[in-house]
Write an enzyme that holds these catalytic residues in place. Structure first.
Site, short mmCIF file in Angstrom:
data_model
loop_
_atom_site.label_atom_id
_atom_site.label_comp_id
_atom_site.label_asym_id
_atom_site.label_seq_id
_atom_site.Cartn_x
_atom_site.Cartn_y
_atom_site.Cartn_z
CG HIS A 96 12.95 -1.75 3.37
ND1 HIS A 96 13.96 -2.67 3.30
CD2 HIS A 96 11.79 -2.45 3.53
CE1 HIS A 96 13.45 -3.89 3.38
NE2 HIS A 96 12.13 -3.79 3.52
C1 LIG Z 1 5.54 -4.85 0.52
C2 LIG Z 1 6.38 -4.45 1.70
C3 LIG Z 1 7.15 -5.41 2.35
C4 LIG Z 1 7.93 -5.06 3.46
N1 LIG Z 1 8.55 -6.05 4.15
C5 LIG Z 1 9.15 -5.75 5.32
C6 LIG Z 1 9.63 -6.78 6.16
O1 LIG Z 1 9.49 -7.97 5.88
N2 LIG Z 1 10.24 -6.42 7.32
C7 LIG Z 1 10.41 -5.11 7.67
O2 LIG Z 1 11.02 -4.85 8.71
N3 LIG Z 1 9.94 -4.11 6.90
C8 LIG Z 1 9.28 -4.40 5.76
N4 LIG Z 1 8.72 -3.40 5.02
C9 LIG Z 1 8.89 -1.99 5.45
C10 LIG Z 1 8.08 -1.59 6.69
O3 LIG Z 1 6.84 -2.24 6.74
C11 LIG Z 1 7.95 -0.07 6.72
O4 LIG Z 1 9.25 0.48 6.82
C12 LIG Z 1 7.14 0.46 7.90
O5 LIG Z 1 5.85 -0.07 7.93
C13 LIG Z 1 7.08 1.98 7.84
O6 LIG Z 1 6.31 2.43 8.91
P1 LIG Z 1 5.68 3.88 8.98
O7 LIG Z 1 4.99 3.98 10.27
O8 LIG Z 1 6.73 4.86 8.65
O9 LIG Z 1 4.66 3.95 7.77
P2 LIG Z 1 3.45 3.00 7.40
O10 LIG Z 1 3.56 1.69 8.05
O11 LIG Z 1 3.35 3.05 5.92
O12 LIG Z 1 2.19 3.73 8.04
C14 LIG Z 1 1.71 4.97 7.59
C15 LIG Z 1 0.21 4.96 7.76
O13 LIG Z 1 -0.28 6.28 7.58
C16 LIG Z 1 -1.47 6.23 6.80
N5 LIG Z 1 -1.59 7.53 6.13
C17 LIG Z 1 -0.85 8.03 5.13
N6 LIG Z 1 -1.26 9.25 4.82
C18 LIG Z 1 -2.27 9.54 5.64
C19 LIG Z 1 -3.10 10.68 5.81
N7 LIG Z 1 -2.96 11.77 5.04
N8 LIG Z 1 -4.08 10.65 6.74
C20 LIG Z 1 -4.23 9.54 7.54
N9 LIG Z 1 -3.48 8.44 7.42
C21 LIG Z 1 -2.49 8.45 6.49
C22 LIG Z 1 -1.22 5.09 5.85
O14 LIG Z 1 -2.42 4.59 5.28
C23 LIG Z 1 -0.53 4.09 6.75
O15 LIG Z 1 -1.44 3.27 7.43
C24 LIG Z 1 7.96 -3.70 3.89
C25 LIG Z 1 7.20 -2.75 3.23
C26 LIG Z 1 6.41 -3.10 2.16
C27 LIG Z 1 5.58 -2.06 1.48
#
Ligand SMILES: Cc1cc2nc3c(=O)[nH]c(=O)nc-3n(C[C@H](O)[C@H](O)[C@H](O)COP(=O)(O)OP(=O)(O)OC[C@H]3O[C@@H](n4cnc5c(N)ncnc54)[C@H](O)[C@@H]3O)c2cc1C
Length: 601
Positions: free
Chosen positions: A534
């Site tokens: 998270h």
């Molecule tokens: C195993 C696991 C279980 C979890 N369980 C829960 C849960 O049950 N409930 C909950 O609320 N939260 C949960 N979380 C946390 C939640 O999913 C994350 O906090 C959330 O997805 C973060 O969102 P984000 O948009 O910041 O990043 P992300 O969802 O990680 O998205 C970032 C995206 O950017 C892409 N990316 C990265 N670098 C580049 C680049 N240079 N060029 C192009 N694309 C790129 C990545 O591939 C990814 O698709 C969990 C996380 C994990 C890993």
């Protein structure tokens, strides 16, 4: 009830990610998992094979907006911006499309699509693994919403009021609540009510169709131990154990991509480029004018006439900024990166929820719950053990004596009864021992802060991830309090009826301490604590008076025109709950700011 496998679809999606068969090792699993994969893939209701976004092979040279990263927030931003038909939007995602396996709830946390991150140089945590903590992060369209546990918790109103109190205008609970509601399509509105919830948004939320029977013993134990049972942790019943709502629709995962992008697949002004890794934001005269990315062995560029929105998550958003010359100037210079803007907060303030698993056995045979019977039920009706995450859908939220009663700081996540890999035989044993369940002591108010920094200026080398976990002794105390809550839960008649028996064995490294005393657990959490994935805070939002703020309260990067960040990295302090719902809310909020600025409402 008749099983029906006849809905074979004729759609093709040759850009899909890995197959179910790749998840389980061992030749005896392969036939079962390959067949399951084929059936699931052909069933549009599950795989959405006919509803997926078709990636673009050759993006146009210029777009109005380029979004980097199609995760929890990026998918929301790209979808909302492309609602304006005369705005052209490109979404660049480093990973492939979400694999079919991801649609089946019980196959969550599939490491095949993970970036495979590890922290380094931890002095206080993960000592049993040489000071390096591993954690998962999905590399696929949908980001972590493609393999997370789907728990839908928004956090506590105080979390957002704290953000606002730090000078982040527009982020108090009353101001963010409408954006949670805008996203939500609650499938149990009759149960949870319209004051706290909504219908009609893109993201379907509700309980899974299946709970393993032991669920009800855990709830009875929570009542017996005085923790209480909550009917809705997102409502006015903020503490207690609960069968939580999750981001699923009729037993099938709803990632942010499936919720927001797939319904927009016919929009001609929305392009999605997969397997495209952003290596740098192109900044000219203090303004973001485009993006450099790498795809199929080639570096490519795309230009933008309005804005770049960085949504690559808490590890990669600071990484991309640093590679683009935006960050602490001394660090950039030491890495040989030309300084475009000295912004000392980039990569700082990195933090995560922490957890420590306490494991038990129950008096049941250790059988595989994924078998032909479960698979057939899932394929036909999307119900049964595969339609849920086992006991992981149950969690407890507790206010320890260290916090206010209405601002809980501890989360007990239950785990077990998850049908994932299977040998293909009904009733096969996983082991000759008893079935294992776990309760994870989760510390929701961490005080330790780490850093993301460059390992080199090579965009393909991962950044240095330093969690500095457990640097603050309050974090150790929080985890130990949670462990004691778990031990109290385990002492209840409701769980003793299952012959619940502690199976954590004393660690060699902690043999100086009496097992299981508080001193022992303190030692154990330093050895084996885990970050919860998270992670937040590495591009924090703050007012202009905060020299460590990276973005302002409208998510604009300080000192660079036309560049915003929308993802979990902007949270100045992690919320007291799982972070996906809040991150999607941030995506909604960012799209609203952008539409307001450019006259797009
Ligand atoms: C195993 C696991 C279980 C979890 N369980 C829960 C849960 O049950 N409930 C909950 O609320 N939260 C949960 N979380 C946390 C939640 O999913 C994350 O906090 C959330 O997805 C973060 O969102 P984000 O948009 O910041 O990043 P992300 O969802 O990680 O998205 C970032 C995206 O950017 C892409 N990316 C990265 N670098 C580049 C680049 N240079 N060029 C192009 N694309 C790129 C990545 O591939 C990814 O698709 C969990 C996380 C994990 C890993």
């Amino acid at each position: 009830m008749a099983y029906n496998f006849t809905s074979r679809s004729t759609c093709n999606a040759d850009f899909l990610g890995p197959s179910l068969a790749d998840i389980c090792s061992g030749s005896s699993f392969v036939l079962f998992m390959s067949l399951l994969n084929t059936f699931v893939r052909d069933k549009n209701k599950i795989s959405g094979i006919c509803e997926r976004i078709k990636p673009i092979e050759r993006p146009d040279p210029e777009y109005d907006f380029v979004v980097i990263g199609g995760g929890a927030a990026g998918s929301v931003v790209a979808s909302r911006l492309s609602e304006i038909s005369n705005w052209k939007v490109l979404l660049i995602e480093a990973g492939p499309d979400e694999p079919t396996a991801a649609e089946i709830p019980s196959f969550f946390n599939d490491d095949l699509i993970s970036w495979g991150y590890q922290t380094t140089n931890e002095s206080h945590a993960c000592l049993s693994t040489n000071g390096s903590c591993s954690f998962s992060s999905a590399k696929a369209l949908g980001g972590n919403t493609v393999h997370n546990g789907m728990v839908y918790l928004r956090g506590n109103p105080t979390d957002y009021n704290n953000w606002a109190a730090l000078g982040n205008e527009g982020w108090s609970w009353n101001e963010v609540k409408p954006f949670f509601l805008k996203a939500e399509n609650n499938s149990e509105i009759h149960r949870v009510g319209r004051f706290w919830h909504a219908t009609g948004g893109p993201l379907t939320v509700g309980r899974f169709p299946y709970q393993p029977p032991i669920t009800y013993s855990v709830l009875a134990a929570a009542k017996e131990a005085g923790f209480g049972v909550s009917h809705d942790l997102n409502g006015d019943d903020l503490t207690g154990f609960s069968i939580v709502q999750t981001t699923n629709k009729h037993g099938v995962r709803r990632s942010s991509a499936r919720a927001y992008l797939w319904p927009a697949r016919h929009r001609r002004n929305l392009h999605v480029s997969l397997n495209s890794t952003c290596t740098r934001i192109i900044i000219e005269n203090g303004a973001a004018v485009g993006v450099e990315y790498y795809q199929n062995g080639e570096f490519k560029t795309v230009h933008t006439s309005r804005e770049v929105i960085l949504s690559a998550g808490s590890i990669k958003s600071p990484h991309v900024l640093l590679l683009s010359g935006v960050g602490p100037q001394n660090h950039l210079k030491s890495m040989g990166v030309e300084v475009v803007k000295n912004l000392p907060g980039v990569g700082e303030n990195y933090h995560d929820h922490l957890y420590y698993p306490v494991t038990f056995t129950v008096n049941e045979a250790d059988i595989y719950d994924n078998n032909w019977a479960a698979a057939s039920e899932y394929l036909a009706f999307q119900t049964g053990p595969l339609s849920a995450t086992g006991l992981n859908q149950v969690l407890g939220v507790i206010s320890s004596p260290a916090t206010m009663p209405d601002y809980p700081d501890t989360q007990i996540q239950c785990a077990g009864y998850v049908p994932s890999c299977a040998p293909g035989e009904i009733g096969a044993l996983q082991s000759t021992g008893r079935r294992v369940v776990a309760f994870l002591s989760g510390w929701e108010h961490p005080k330790s802060r780490g850093r993301i920094s460059l390992a080199s200026k090579n965009p393909f080398q991962y950044p240095v991830i330093w969690g500095n976990f457990l640097d603050n002794s309050d974090d150790v105390a929080g985890l130990v309090r949670g462990i004691n809550f778990i031990l109290a839960l385990a002492e209840t008649k409701a769980l003793k009826a299952h012959n619940l028996t502690l199976s954590n064995t004393p660690l060699e490294a902690c043999s100086d301490h009496l097992f299981p005393s508080d001193e022992y657990w303190e030692c154990a959490v330093h050895q084996n604590m885990l970050p919860q994935s998270h992670n937040v805070g590495s591009c924090k939002m703050g007012p202009p008076s905060d020299p460590m703020a990276v973005v302002d309260p409208q998510l604009r990067v300080y000192g660079i025109k036309g560049l915003r960040i929308a993802d979990a990295s902007i949270m100045p302090q992690v919320i007291s709950a799982n972070t996906a719902a809040a991150t999607m809310m941030i995506g909604e909020r960012a799209a609203h700011f952008i539409k307001t600025y450019w006259g797009g409402h």
